[in-house]
Design an enzyme around this catalytic site. Sequence first.
Site, mmCIF file in Angstrom:
data_model
loop_
_atom_site.group_PDB
_atom_site.id
_atom_site.type_symbol
_atom_site.label_atom_id
_atom_site.label_comp_id
_atom_site.label_asym_id
_atom_site.label_seq_id
_atom_site.Cartn_x
_atom_site.Cartn_y
_atom_site.Cartn_z
ATOM 1 N N TYR A 80 0.854 -1.197 0.000
ATOM 2 C CA TYR A 80 0.000 0.000 0.000
ATOM 3 C C TYR A 80 0.885 1.241 0.000
ATOM 4 O O TYR A 80 0.655 2.191 -0.742
ATOM 5 C CB TYR A 80 -0.927 0.007 1.214
ATOM 6 C CG TYR A 80 -1.826 1.218 1.235
ATOM 7 C CD1 TYR A 80 -3.024 1.225 0.527
ATOM 8 C CD2 TYR A 80 -1.454 2.378 1.922
ATOM 9 C CE1 TYR A 80 -3.839 2.345 0.502
ATOM 10 C CE2 TYR A 80 -2.257 3.507 1.899
ATOM 11 C CZ TYR A 80 -3.450 3.485 1.199
ATOM 12 O OH TYR A 80 -4.245 4.598 1.170
ATOM 13 N N PHE A 132 -8.082 19.748 -25.025
ATOM 14 C CA PHE A 132 -8.564 18.380 -25.110
ATOM 15 C C PHE A 132 -9.841 18.331 -24.261
ATOM 16 O O PHE A 132 -9.974 19.104 -23.313
ATOM 17 C CB PHE A 132 -7.508 17.363 -24.621
ATOM 18 C CG PHE A 132 -8.020 15.960 -24.777
ATOM 19 C CD1 PHE A 132 -8.199 15.429 -26.041
ATOM 20 C CD2 PHE A 132 -8.389 15.203 -23.680
ATOM 21 C CE1 PHE A 132 -8.738 14.157 -26.195
ATOM 22 C CE2 PHE A 132 -8.910 13.933 -23.832
ATOM 23 C CZ PHE A 132 -9.093 13.405 -25.093
ATOM 24 N N THR A 133 -10.761 17.438 -24.627
ATOM 25 C CA THR A 133 -12.091 17.442 -23.979
ATOM 26 C C THR A 133 -11.996 17.495 -22.453
ATOM 27 O O THR A 133 -12.559 18.386 -21.813
ATOM 28 C CB THR A 133 -12.891 16.191 -24.392
ATOM 29 O OG1 THR A 133 -12.073 15.036 -24.192
ATOM 30 C CG2 THR A 133 -13.312 16.254 -25.855
ATOM 31 N N ASP A 223 1.288 18.705 -21.580
ATOM 32 C CA ASP A 223 0.528 17.453 -21.627
ATOM 33 C C ASP A 223 1.299 16.522 -22.558
ATOM 34 O O ASP A 223 1.306 16.702 -23.780
ATOM 35 C CB ASP A 223 -0.897 17.704 -22.151
ATOM 36 C CG ASP A 223 -1.718 16.413 -22.244
ATOM 37 O OD1 ASP A 223 -1.125 15.330 -22.160
ATOM 38 O OD2 ASP A 223 -2.954 16.515 -22.417
ATOM 39 N N LYS A 266 -1.560 6.148 -23.017
ATOM 40 C CA LYS A 266 -0.942 6.413 -24.315
ATOM 41 C C LYS A 266 0.579 6.397 -24.137
ATOM 42 O O LYS A 266 1.260 5.593 -24.743
ATOM 43 C CB LYS A 266 -1.380 7.788 -24.834
ATOM 44 C CG LYS A 266 -2.863 7.877 -25.194
ATOM 45 C CD LYS A 266 -3.224 9.300 -25.577
ATOM 46 C CE LYS A 266 -4.707 9.521 -25.751
ATOM 47 N NZ LYS A 266 -5.228 9.149 -27.058
ATOM 48 N N ARG A 389 -14.940 13.390 -33.602
ATOM 49 C CA ARG A 389 -14.211 14.480 -32.950
ATOM 50 C C ARG A 389 -14.683 15.766 -33.624
ATOM 51 O O ARG A 389 -14.093 16.257 -34.560
ATOM 52 C CB ARG A 389 -12.698 14.311 -33.110
ATOM 53 C CG ARG A 389 -12.113 13.129 -32.386
ATOM 54 C CD ARG A 389 -11.819 13.337 -30.908
ATOM 55 N NE ARG A 389 -12.914 13.299 -29.984
ATOM 56 C CZ ARG A 389 -12.802 13.024 -28.685
ATOM 57 N NH1 ARG A 389 -11.639 12.714 -28.167
ATOM 58 N NH2 ARG A 389 -13.844 13.064 -27.901
ATOM 59 N N PHE A 455 -20.627 13.217 -25.530
ATOM 60 C CA PHE A 455 -20.251 12.242 -26.558
ATOM 61 C C PHE A 455 -19.994 10.859 -25.988
ATOM 62 O O PHE A 455 -20.096 9.863 -26.685
ATOM 63 C CB PHE A 455 -19.008 12.725 -27.329
ATOM 64 C CG PHE A 455 -17.808 12.929 -26.440
ATOM 65 C CD1 PHE A 455 -17.613 14.136 -25.789
ATOM 66 C CD2 PHE A 455 -16.878 11.920 -26.253
ATOM 67 C CE1 PHE A 455 -16.508 14.331 -24.962
ATOM 68 C CE2 PHE A 455 -15.771 12.100 -25.434
ATOM 69 C CZ PHE A 455 -15.598 13.314 -24.776
#
Length: 482
Positions: A80, A132-133, A223, A266, A389, A455
């Site tokens: 943990y 980005f969303t 990012d 990613k 998109r 979406f």
Amino acid sequence: MPAIKFYSRDPLPMEMHKVKIVQKLNLLPAKERLAKMKEAGFNTFLLHNGDIFMDMLTDSGVNAMSDNMQSAMLRADDAYAGSETFYRMQDKLEEIFGIPYLLPTHQGRACEHILATHFVKPGNCVIMNYHFTTSKAHVTRLGGHVEELVKDEGLISKSNLPFKGNIDMDKVKACVEKEGADNIAYMRLEAGTNLIGGQPISYENMKEATEYAKANGIVTILDASLLQDNLYFIKTREESMKDKSIREITRMIADLFDIIYFSARKFGFGRGGGILVRDEKMFHEMEDYITMFEGFLTYGGMSVKEMEALIIGFEETMDLDVISQGPQFIDHCVRALDAHGIPMITPGGGLGAHIDARAVVSHIPAEQYPAGSLVAALYLCGGIRGMERGTLSEERNPDGSERIASVEMVRLAFPRRVFTLSQTEYVIDRVKWLYDHRDLIGGLRFVHEPKSLRFFTGRLEPVSDWPEKLVAAYEAEFGEDQ
Ligand code: F0G
């Protein structure tokens, strides 16, 4: 490495790996796909994966791991608190990026949640090359607003510009002047700019933007979720960087930023996320959010097995052979479709091939979601799942009217090391067929519309019986069993 030479033909993109584990795919007949699409409310997010032949929804969390990543999982140190796995991950990231402090999270948007919660106050502005969303939703949730200052050329679909993700420095300066530097919560630059077609940002542009931000006391955040593709493009398209190694380029980029965060779904070919913080005080100020929202500071919601795999995945990202493959497959696909006259986002970027849906189905009104309609049609005609998109991925204006997206695209993502060239050729073939029958595609309207990030879970219906007619034409071409 880029383009292996052939004796008897032009070069092809080459898989620089061999397949060791496979998953069987299903190709349902077109009529069954129509039934599944209806069940899914004409939203490709709501399809079941078993009903899909080519899943090109995303490259997020669906990249193939290497043998070394899989075997590293056995080393995972389950604890943990104080897991050795965490310290190995922190060391690897520090070795690559030169930033000492790591806040682990369960995925990229969790990083955005924490960064926005820490920095954004009501009325604040966040500067981005493009949103980005999820990165925008977290800012607006807190009463902030996003200024997207990508160069105008970045939004032109057909182009031969190498770095369409670049931020426009004149717009940045005007924005800082208008808002006042104190009102800017941070500048977020997105590598491999997702929503404009996986388009890269150049090293020079990142340098200029971050230097300006620093001179004005503005926090700089990268990012890095799609950094791997961006690294490939810097290496192959930016003249001054062509002799630098991927590792050197990565370090040069990292040196420009106060904070780097990533979705490890990613970046690193696994599942997870992390925020790298240069400043010790800033790091401690954000620690509590990890323990509150994610998990203890040495796992942050990730499985330690995934963390071990990621450590290897980060290292593999420094290998040009590994990171070349996605952009090369995408380039092959984009060129083939472009040659057929299909309006594509060019040049091919990272992440996936992007179709300019507004140009393909120009007969569908913007309020009937051209890209949403095209992506639904593509599932019907080939079992290929892409992602809308465009306008459907936007949130409505405060007065309830549609916010028409500046870019209206269908994205066909290429998960890393997953698809072969023959599968890519199948996709090219079906997209060509659909383009030649595009007049049969009609619009969609909402029957269930969530307020935020609609979406993901919204449900729609066709405005006419166009799906039945499209499927009939498809069957006439390919038979009823495909
Ligand atoms: N930033 C970028 C540039 C992304 O592409 C994503 C996710 C995130 C942040 C959020 O990361 O999903 O791990 O929470 N993009 C996925 C996609 C969802 O399909 O493009 P996440």
